[in-house]
Design an enzyme around this catalytic site. Sequence first.
Site, PDB file in Angstrom:
ATOM      1  N   ASP A   1       0.128   5.058   0.996  1.00 13.39           N
ATOM      2  CA  ASP A   1       0.052   5.956   2.152  1.00 13.39           C
ATOM      3  C   ASP A   1       0.060   5.161   3.453  1.00 13.39           C
ATOM      4  O   ASP A   1      -0.802   4.309   3.674  1.00 13.39           O
ATOM      5  CB  ASP A   1      -1.223   6.797   2.086  1.00 13.39           C
ATOM      6  CG  ASP A   1      -1.282   7.677   0.850  1.00 13.39           C
ATOM      7  OD1 ASP A   1      -0.910   8.848   0.939  1.00 13.39           O
ATOM      8  OD2 ASP A   1      -1.701   7.167  -0.215  1.00 13.39           O
TER       9      ASP A   1
ATOM     10  N   ASP B   1       0.869  -1.167   0.000  1.00 15.94           N
ATOM     11  CA  ASP B   1       0.000   0.000   0.000  1.00 15.94           C
ATOM     12  C   ASP B   1       0.912   1.224   0.000  1.00 15.94           C
ATOM     13  O   ASP B   1       2.075   1.143   0.407  1.00 15.94           O
ATOM     14  CB  ASP B   1      -0.890  -0.029   1.243  1.00 15.94           C
ATOM     15  CG  ASP B   1      -1.733   1.218   1.389  1.00 15.94           C
ATOM     16  OD1 ASP B   1      -2.351   1.634   0.393  1.00 15.94           O
ATOM     17  OD2 ASP B   1      -1.757   1.782   2.497  1.00 15.94           O
TER      18      ASP B   1
END
Length: 233
Positions: free
Chosen positions: A28, A26
């Site tokens: 952020d 992922d």
Amino acid sequence: MSIIWLPRSSRVRAIKSNHTECVLFDLDGTFADTAQDLHYALNLQLERHGREPVSFQRLRPSVSHGSRAMLQVGFGIDPEHADFSALQKEFLDLYLQNIALQTQPFEGMLELLDDLESQAIRWGIVTNKPARLTDPLMQRLGLQQRASAIISGDTTAYAKPHPEPILQACRESDASPERTLYIGDAQRDIEAGRNAGTRTLIAMFGYLGDTDKPETWQADGQIDHPVQILDWL
């Protein structure tokens, strides 16, 4: 450094050590620490509208949940509000203008990437961030050409927790899902990885909030630092 070991999901068959083909992240709160620039953009917007700024501590747990969650913190509105779409566009435009003032990969991430590449293990990004934000950020970080896949929230017809973004990253990386490791800091990340058939790890150094219950997410494990990913290859 210690690793918290959790039961392996019955959906994922055991993989022998050193047989990992690809590691997906992922963006952020897992790969890069983007919270300060998002906080800056939101407070710029709040100032434009004559509102009081929000503290970094208040906003940080919302960052992994996207602009909807951050606008809820800043303006107290949800997507059904008449002004939501205009405020969302304004916020994302301000963020794009300030997208890499302070953002950097998390401590230890660049060293991890070097280690993965030295072992011929591919790596990539799977995020719900739209491509118009993901691509310039990865370019500014100087990492876009090194990734085997960069899948944004609008790259496929679906976003996480649907498995398709992770499956698309596996296809682009020429990696099988069962030999892929996906790391994220939100429940939907773990659900997406499990749905796609990958192993999953929770990035506990990410943007988890007080109400999150990662022990219930059924991930394969939790890590406190990127270097601990090496123990899962």
